[in-house]
Write a protein that holds these residues in place. Structure first.
Motif, PDB file in Angstrom:
ATOM      1  N   TYR A   1      27.668 -14.239 -46.748  1.00  0.00           N
ATOM      2  CA  TYR A   1      28.690 -14.929 -47.530  1.00  0.00           C
ATOM      3  C   TYR A   1      29.354 -16.030 -46.709  1.00  0.00           C
ATOM      4  CZ  TYR A   1      31.911 -15.032 -51.442  1.00  0.00           C
ATOM      5  OH  TYR A   1      32.606 -15.398 -52.556  1.00  0.00           O
ATOM      6  N   LYS A   2      29.554 -15.733 -45.433  1.00  0.00           N
ATOM      7  CA  LYS A   2      30.182 -16.732 -44.572  1.00  0.00           C
ATOM      8  C   LYS A   2      29.302 -17.967 -44.458  1.00  0.00           C
ATOM      9  CE  LYS A   2      33.218 -16.627 -40.628  1.00  0.00           C
ATOM     10  NZ  LYS A   2      33.795 -15.796 -39.578  1.00  0.00           N
TER      11      LYS A   2
ATOM     12  N   GLY B   1      37.951 -15.557 -50.265  1.00  0.00           N
ATOM     13  CA  GLY B   1      37.514 -15.686 -51.652  1.00  0.00           C
ATOM     14  C   GLY B   1      38.638 -15.283 -52.579  1.00  0.00           C
TER      15      GLY B   1
ATOM     16  N   THR C   1      29.731 -20.023 -47.663  1.00  0.00           N
ATOM     17  CA  THR C   1      31.001 -20.760 -47.770  1.00  0.00           C
ATOM     18  C   THR C   1      31.069 -21.901 -46.764  1.00  0.00           C
ATOM     19  OG1 THR C   1      31.981 -19.097 -46.321  1.00  0.00           O
ATOM     20  CG2 THR C   1      32.261 -18.792 -48.675  1.00  0.00           C
ATOM     21  N   GLN C   2      30.404 -21.741 -45.611  1.00  0.00           N
ATOM     22  CA  GLN C   2      30.455 -22.821 -44.632  1.00  0.00           C
ATOM     23  C   GLN C   2      29.627 -24.026 -45.069  1.00  0.00           C
ATOM     24  OE1 GLN C   2      29.285 -20.928 -41.010  1.00  0.00           O
ATOM     25  NE2 GLN C   2      31.352 -20.206 -40.539  1.00  0.00           N
TER      26      GLN C   2
ATOM     27  N   LEU D   1      36.877 -21.676 -54.310  1.00  0.00           N
ATOM     28  CA  LEU D   1      36.777 -20.347 -53.708  1.00  0.00           C
ATOM     29  C   LEU D   1      35.872 -19.474 -54.574  1.00  0.00           C
ATOM     30  CD1 LEU D   1      40.427 -19.597 -52.584  1.00  0.00           C
ATOM     31  CD2 LEU D   1      38.433 -19.883 -51.120  1.00  0.00           C
ATOM     32  N   PRO D   2      34.887 -18.822 -53.961  1.00  0.00           N
ATOM     33  CA  PRO D   2      33.995 -17.973 -54.774  1.00  0.00           C
ATOM     34  C   PRO D   2      34.632 -16.617 -55.071  1.00  0.00           C
ATOM     35  CG  PRO D   2      33.260 -18.079 -52.490  1.00  0.00           C
ATOM     36  CD  PRO D   2      34.478 -18.935 -52.571  1.00  0.00           C
TER      37      PRO D   2
ATOM     38  N   VAL E   1      35.550 -13.205 -44.840  1.00  0.00           N
ATOM     39  CA  VAL E   1      35.310 -14.379 -45.685  1.00  0.00           C
ATOM     40  C   VAL E   1      36.468 -14.516 -46.651  1.00  0.00           C
ATOM     41  CG1 VAL E   1      32.815 -14.269 -45.518  1.00  0.00           C
ATOM     42  CG2 VAL E   1      33.949 -12.999 -47.302  1.00  0.00           C
TER      43      VAL E   1
END
Length: 1551
Positions: free
Chosen positions: A751-752, A977, A755-756, A763-764, A975
């Motif tokens: 996940y990180k 979110g 997002t990166q 935001l997920p 992470v």
């Protein structure tokens, strides 16, 4: 089945010749073939114009597939695009091989087209017409759809590593036609890609997979086209090196190619011929293999039309024909097109599908999108080495020992080669990009190449093969002394008894046995192979069968296995199916190759062929078993492909075995992964997931999802990876905590990375922890203050309180009550009950109101489904705000702000760390501080999701221990979110449409409207008791504080129990001084009395208006006497409050609702309220019962209005509360019509003391007082030396409040009767007049003191009880009759009665409105209409000796107690017949008139003189007159005898 890549054409009967007829037919058939092939190639089909016509011309058969051969150069089959029959597949797998040897100049000419000579002719190597040849028996044999393979001579055999690289490349570049499946995890709707691309199995298998499979199985389009497997299979067969035990991969002929532009082409032919001879016959070249020593040489002169001289070429060709014969040479003209011409002409490229480089370039485009992996020091231990960090920590790792655990490619030969292959693919893409094939060739050149292949085959190759077969047949006949032909010998060989063959296990390994090339056994095999290549399967089968026997006799197992394999294939391919397919031949061959010869390549070929044959016969179970048997550890790629094919066999069965399909797809995916084929591994797992999903096999689902996540991450499909890991986390996992922790860390890492990639994106959504949106609660306002010393803050509302629907309804009714009073009985149309806390039970249909600068607290319920703790950091609310000025005429601009918005509008409070332990449900309270008016929308929560270090249980220790307090140590992986709060409103069920459909109303608890500033009240209670005696009076203080910046006014308090408290009267005179100013700190206003005074009443009066009763308002709404009726900002005021313990013992919850308004009127919020719930525990004190009866004494003044009041006081207190004794200090009366006059107590003790369970009886005389419409007369009879002024606060307050509550109770009870009486008004008027005679309006107040010992100190408590006397002769109680009954019956009997009572009520089926009203008054009521009294001497002395008759004068006093005129009739006649009555009355009689009729006016007293006659001494009862009465204006319906209350006894004495 359509033919792959081209079409089949029927050749002319004289197919062996190349006459004009064939040429015309081939040309005539081109247009439809061109159209079909263009459409298949996906190219635009030109419609008109010369250029279009030219461009549309396409050589027939250009899409024909090349045949296999010893050449192992890169190639990709086109099997993914078309479907072959099994016969076509086998025919194309074994084709005649032709070598090509070219001069350098010839190669240069072909290289102009970016092709070698072998590549140039590949697309045209399938014959478009039938061919004919004759067998050794001179029978005509027809060859259909023949294909040849032309390959460059390569003198070194392919290396195993290179072959593995080729096969890896072929599989990796061949993917499903639709491309990789997108979002395979979250959709729940997968593409299986197990059918032709015209049928896409895109259905949720977990609901109706069987129907889908049956539909696919019976579909006409159905075929398990797995193009990667077909490409692999073809490349595998083509790349097989030639071996000595068979001749199928040996070259039959050789083309010698020379350019016409060379100086001496003939000499060049000679050099090439010598070169070929040297390669074939020299011992230094062991490769390639040649079929026979006398190999056919075919001489090809290549002429470049664009640059060469045509005359020179023709002359050279003529010379060649003279030297080599017309059937041994050919002039091929190419390059008719100048390569740099314009691109207006589009010539099709039939070569691309055969050349792997271009296939890679075309099919591998999905690798080209830009992507960068974010480097992270944590990446290694999460993705590359799996879960090694857990192993380092000494933790168990389930995946380590899992049979399907992914292995890493470093130790596998296949994978090593695959890694190298990937690099080579990248290079080939660069080198070949943008270079088309056949740029110098026209469509005419295409036709010339096709014609060249046709002529070579018909005139050169087939005659050569026919001749060779004859020679071999003759040699075999001559050498073995057999009959003339093998045909005639076949029957002899196969007739007679069969010798049982030895089993494989009995045979020796004779791999060292080699036959010389001239051996008869090899000649038979050679002849069999030649027959097989030209489709003469019957003769081939005979030869193979013969060779098989010879080889088995010699125990040459490799040779025998080869003969068995090809005998089985020949038997299958024989036209007409004269014999069944000998599957046992194949099984023996496979076992021999694998177990004895240790040759897995040949065994694999057997399996591939036999599986296809078995599938064509619908023997899917046998095919699957065969495929599974060859899986082994030596090749992951082969095992993966075979397992996948076995899985497809399971779903092709008549009854599809879906679970077996899924299981073998898992196994295939695992082996694909080990082989480095990540995309295929992902596809297999995704297809299997559809079967396992939703079946409750959570561990299998977890494993599959975990693998899908890993593979997707490796393939940079990060969204799919996130989705897969998300599924593992959100399902109810049965994994151990260590495994769940590993899953969670993998998810966070993936996940990180996602997002990166897009740091500025939205935001997920996070899957953990679970949020129970419907349990979300919203609280408006500040948290309540805790109690400080003697100060106790109002309880108000808090999130810690449980929701109670009854309590909520009570608060709503109280608020409606006070608002109704404020608005003079009308409810405002925009009234909205105040709701401080919104939850799933409250009414959330309206937008709630919040006040600016006052916090909004949102309680979110989180649940952690995992067995490992979750750490949420920086947890806050996500909101959207639209500023609005509600006082302005127009709304402000709409602005949407996120959490990173301006804190000047909405302040957001964040929770730094929020730990949720394993499987825990925990609530978080998040606050917002609005700084502007407008509309707020709370969208969800935003946070960082992470885990804590050491969160996994070690040695059985619960990880939650020690994690409750202190700072948590995160493992650095978190992470950020969000999760949305989406609350579904209540289902609508009002209209018919709503009842028949499913519709939900809005839920607006998260959409508050921020209103203008409002005052804010805080209330504190000082010295507020928690325990009281029933009826005890206690003084406390209430402090009101305005903590806002606005003044407040109109402060009122409303309660359902107004009799519990009072703020005192309206005038200062009526309110007593502070408690310390009187004796014993009494809460009452007292006056010292003279102890010598007689117990007569001390009178005073008071108006109910002074105490807030009778003003027309509701008694529950009480005005709080604020100074100037306003409380300024920051100001506070203390007011006294008297409390009286409720009459009923037990625990009482008493609700206070404080109502107040702002001085400034607002459009949105008109008022505010503050709630307080007081809990009081009351214990028993006194129980009082009282009766009133008319006195028989008629006063001299003739008023006749006096009554006796009997008061019975009992101490029912138990000594547990520490009460020593009660003192009755005063009895007071309060009435508008009556007053107590004096005490007639006989006891001389002035102070009445009652110990536990003692009872006192008091008797008082009551007289009528002057009627007053407004004021009540209070009469106090004091038993001590201190008078309590009962007409002052708080005594009068509680009296009037009890009066109003009593009135309310009797009013409710009599409401139904009132509605019925109106029907018979005139008739009931008389009833009411008679009833009124027995009614009294007298209230008794008993004031007492209790002496309590507490902590060795004596305390004096005081209190009062009220008894309302309404009816003469009817007993009244100090608390409701129910409690009196409970006391009399005892607790246990009362509980039994209480349980029976509700059932009794339920059985009343008649309506209460129909209850009949008594038609006539009761006897008791009628007896009170007229009061009678006999006046006579108590004793009378008479001398009976002197006079026998004794006459005694008696006066009968009659008093009319009613307000109406009454007719009275007195009857003096004795009518008693009982013997007792005769004894008493027998000797006495009334003299004179025996019946009187009188009329008495209202309240009139009448005296009637009578005479009684006695004849002897004795005691007589004079109460025999019978009095009848009726209302003057009524008939005799109500006439009845009056009842004397006591006998009138007279004593007659004799003198």
């Amino acid at each position: 089945m359509s033919e792959r890549g081209g079409c089949r054409e029927r050749a002319l009967p004289d197919g062996l010749g190349l006459g004009a007829t064939w040429r015309r037919r081939a040309v005539a058939e081109r247009p439809w073939r061109r159209q079909r092939q263009r459409q298949r190639a996906g190219e635009a089909v030109p419609r008109k114009g010369r250029g279009g016509e030219r461009a549309g011309r396409q050589p027939a058969g250009w899409a024909a597939e090349e045949s296999g051969g010893p050449g192992w150069g890169p190639r990709v089959a086109a099997m993914a695009q078309c479907v072959q029959s099994v016969q076509e597949f086998i025919q194309d797998s074994f084709v005649p091989l032709v070598a090509a040897l070219c001069s350098e100049e010839a190669e240069r000419l072909t290289r102009k087209n970016n092709l070698s000579f072998a590549e140039l002719v590949k697309p045209f190597c399938r014959l478009t017409s039938e061919a004919h040849m004759r067998d050794p028996n001179n029978q005509l044999h027809i060859i259909k759809n023949l294909k040849i393979a032309v390959n460059n001579i390569i003198t070194h055999p392919p290396q195993p590593g290179a072959i593995r690289k080729l096969l890896n490349d072929v599989v990796s570049v061949s993917q499903p036609a639709e491309g990789l499946v997108a979002n395979v995890i979250t959709a729940g709707d997968y593409d299986l890609n197990i059918s032709d691309r015209s049928v896409k199995a895109s259905v949720p298998w977990y609901s109706n997979w069987k129907e889908t499979l049956m539909e696919l199985n019976t579909s006409t389009f159905y075929s398990a086209t797995t193009p990667w497997f077909e490409s692999y299979r073809e490349s595998f067969l083509q790349s097989m090196p030639a071996s000595d035990h068979e001749f199928l991969n040996h070259y039959v002929a050789c083309m010698l190619v020379v350019s016409s532009s060379e100086p001496e082409p003939v000499e060049q032919f000679l050099k090439l011929s010598q070169e070929q001879h040297r390669i074939q016959h020299s011992s230094e070249y062991l490769y390639p293999k040649w079929f026979i020593p006398n190999t056919l040489k075919y001489y090809v002169l290549l002429h470049d039309v664009s640059t060469g001289e045509e005359q020179k070429a023709d002359s050279i060709y003529e010379e060649m024909k003279q030297r080599y014969g017309t059937q041994g040479c050919y002039l091929l003209k190419i390059n008719s097109r100048v390569s740099n011409r314009g691109t207006d002409e589009q010539i099709p490229d039939p070569w691309s599908q055969y050349l792997q480089k271009n296939s890679i370039q075309n099919q591998d485009c999905y690798e080209d999108y830009p992507y960068t992996v974010i480097s992270n020091k944590n990446a290694d231990h999460l993705i590359s080495d799996g879960l090694d960090d857990e192993i380092k920590d000494g933790l168990s790792n389930n995946f380590k020992t899992h049979p399907l655990q992914l292995d890493h490619p470093s130790g596998s030969l296949d994978s090593t080669d695959y890694m190298k292959a990937t690099a080579s693919l990248q290079e080939s893409k660069k080198s070949n990009s943008g270079m088309p094939h056949g740029a110098c060739l026209t469509l005419t050149d295409h036709d010339r190449i096709r014609q060249f292949i046709q002529e070579f085959t018909f005139r050169g190759l087939l005659p050569h093969i026919e001749k060779t077969i004859r020679q071999l047949n003759d040699q075999l006949i001559s050498r073995k002394g057999l009959s003339r032909s093998l045909f005639s010998a076949t029957k002899k060989w196969f007739s007679g008894s069969k010798v049982p063959e030895k089993s494989i296990n009995e045979l020796k390994n004779t791999s060292g046995l080699l036959y010389p090339p001239e051996a008869p056994e090899l000649q038979i095999r050679k002849m069999a192979d030649l027959c097989f290549l030209v489709q003469h399967y019957e003769l081939a089968y005979s030869c193979y069968h013969t060779a098989k026997k010879d080889f088995l006799n010699d125990q040459a197992m490799l040779y025998a296995a080869g003969a068995l394999e090809m005998a089985a294939v020949s038997a299958f391919l024989q036209p007409g199916a004269t014999r069944p397919y000998p599957a046992h031949y194949m099984e023996t061959a496979i076992q021999t190759y694998r177990d004895i010869c240790k040759n897995m390549v040949l065994a694999e070929r057997c399996v591939l062929l036999s599986a296809e044959i078995l599938k064509s016969q619908s023997k899917y179970s046998e095919a699957a078993a065969l495929l599974i048997r060859l899986t082994s550890e030596d090749s992951d790629l082969r095992s993966a492909l075979l397992l996948e094919q076995a899985a497809h066999c399971f779903i092709n069965m008549k009854s599809p075995m879906v679970r077996k399909f899924a299981f073998h797809m898992i196994l295939a995916g695992h082996r694909f992964s080990k082989a480095g084929q990540k995309k295929h591994a992902l596809r297999c797992y995704c297809q299997a997931m559809q079967v396992y999903k939703g079946k409750g096999w959570s561990l299998a689902e977890d494993h599959i999802n975990f693998t899908i996540g890993r593979q997707s991450f490796t393939l940079r499909q990060l969204d799919n990876a996130v989705s897969a890991f998300r599924h593992i986390l959100i399902n109810d996992s049965k994994q151990p905590p260590a495994q769940q922790g590993a899953f969670l860390r993998e998810y966070l890492y993936v996940y990180k990375n996602v997002t990166q990639l897009t740091p500025d994106g939205p935001l997920p959504q996070l899957p953990l922890p679970y949020i129970n949106s419907s349990a979300t609660r919203v609280f408006f306002g500040h948290d309540r203050r805790p109690a400080e010393g003697e100060k106790q803050a109002a309880t108000h509302v808090s999130l810690d309180q449980e929701y109670d629907s009854e309590s909520s309804q009570q608060w709503k009714e109280l608020e409606e009550q006070v608002v109704s009073v404020i608005n003079k009985g009308m409810m405002p149309s925009n009234f909205q009950p105040t709701q401080f806390c919104l939850n799933s039970y409250s009414d959330n249909s309206r937008f709630p109101l919040a006040v600016i600068e006052e916090p909004i607290t949102v309680e979110v319920s989180f649940r952690n489904p995992l067995k490992v703790p979750l750490l949420l950091t920086d947890l806050s609310l996500l909101w959207k705000f639209q500023p609005k000025d509600f006082n302005a005429k127009h709304d402000g601009e709409t602005k949407e702000l996120g959490t990173c918005g301006d804190d000047d509008m909405i302040g957001t409070e964040a929770i730094a760390e929020f730990l949720i332990n394993s499987e825990e449900t925990k609530v978080a309270r998040l606050k917002l501080f609005p700084h502007q008016t407008g509309e707020l929308h709370i969208l969800g929560v935003v946070y960082n999701l992470g885990t804590i270090q050491g969160a996994v249980a070690l040695d059985g220790i619960d990880p939650s221990v020690g994690l409750q307090t202190g700072k948590f140590v995160s493992n650095g992986l978190s992470v950020r979110g969000r999760q949305d709060l989406e609350i579904q409103g209540p289902r609508l069920n009002n209209t018919k449409e709503e009842k028949t459909s499913i519709k939900y109303g809005p839920d607006r608890r998260l959409d508050p409207i921020i209103t203008e500033e409002m005052p804010l009240l805080e209330v504190f209670f000082i010295n507020f008791p928690t325990g009281l005696l029933c009826g005890e009076i206690r003084k406390a203080y209430v402090e009101f504080v305005n903590v806002s910046k606005c003044p407040l006014t109109a402060l009122k308090v409303v309660s359902k129990h107004p009799e519990f408290f009072t703020f005192g009267g309206n005038t200062a005179v009526l309110t007593p001084l502070s408690p310390s100013a009187s004796e014993n700190c009494s809460a009452y206003k007292t006056v010292v009395t003279d102890p010598t005074s007689v117990r007569t009443a001390l009178l005073s009066s008071a108006s109910c208006v002074d105490f807030g009763v009778g003003t027309g308002g509701q008694p529950e709404v009480i005005h709080v006497p604020l100074p100037d009726s306003v409380l300024l900002p920051g100001a506070s005021v203390q007011l006294p409050m008297w409390l009286r313990g409720p009459d009923e013992e037990g625990v009482h919850e008493i609700n206070f609702l404080f109502y107040y308004e702002s001085i400034k009127k607002h459009s949105k919020m008109c008022h505010r309220v503050l709630r307080h719930t007081a809990v009081i525990c009351t214990s028993r004190s006194l129980h009082i019962r009282a009766t009133v009866c008319r006195s028989n004494a008629l006063e001299d003044e003739g008023k006749g209005d006096n009554m006796l009041v009997f008061v019975d006081v009992e101490n029912i207190n138990t000594s547990e509360t520490g009460v020593k004794e009660f003192h009755i200090v005063q009895v007071s009366s309060s009435s508008k019509h009556w007053k107590l006059q004096k005490s007639v107590n006989i006891s001389e003790d002035k102070d009445t003391k009652l110990a536990s369970r003692e009872r006192a009886k008091l008797c008082f005389k009551a007289v009528r007082c002057k009627n007053s419409e407004e004021n009540y007369t209070f009469a106090d009879i004091v038993f001590g030396n201190e008078q309590i002024i009962s007409s002052a606060s708080p005594c009068a307050d509680f009296f009037f409040q009890s009066l109003s509550s009593e009135f309310k109770r009797t009013h409710v009870q009599s409401h139904t009767h009132t509605s019925q009486r109106a029907v018979k008004q005139s008739f009931d008027e008389a009833v009411r007049l008679i009833q009124r005679c027995s009614e009294v309006d007298l209230n008794i107040v008993v004031l007492w003191k209790a002496y309590v010992v507490e902590d060795n100190k004596q305390l004096i408590l005081e209190g009062q009880h009220h008894v309302a006397l309404n009816t003469v002769g009817k007993e009244a109680f100090s608390f409701p009759q129910k409690q009196g009954l409970k006391k009399i019956l005892g607790n246990s009997d009362w509980e039994d009665l209480e349980q029976e009572l509700p059932e009794t009520v339920l059985l009343k089926f008649f309506r209460p409105e129909n209850t009949p009203v008594p038609a006539r008054p009761t006897p008791e009521q009628l007896s009170n209409l007229i009061k009678t009294r006999l006046h006579y001497p108590e004793s009378f002395s008479h001398s009976f000796h002197q006079k026998s008759l004794c006459l005694v004068p008696v006066t009968l006093l009659l008093s009319n107690c009613s307000q109406a005129v009454v007719d009275v009739m007195i009857d003096l006649r004795h009518k008693t017949t009982s013997p007792e009555a005769l004894e008493i009355h027998g000797s006495f009689m009334w003299l004179g008139q025996t019946q009187y009729k009188l009329q008495l006016k209202s309240q009139e007293v009448y005296s009637l003189q009578l005479k009684a006659c006695f004849v002897h001494t004795g005691v007589y009862n004079l109460g025999t007159p019978r009095v009848f009465a009726k209302l003057a204006d009524q008939v005799t319906l109500f006439e009845t005898s009056q009842q004397n209350s006591m006998p009138a006894l007279i004593i007659i004495n004799n003198i």
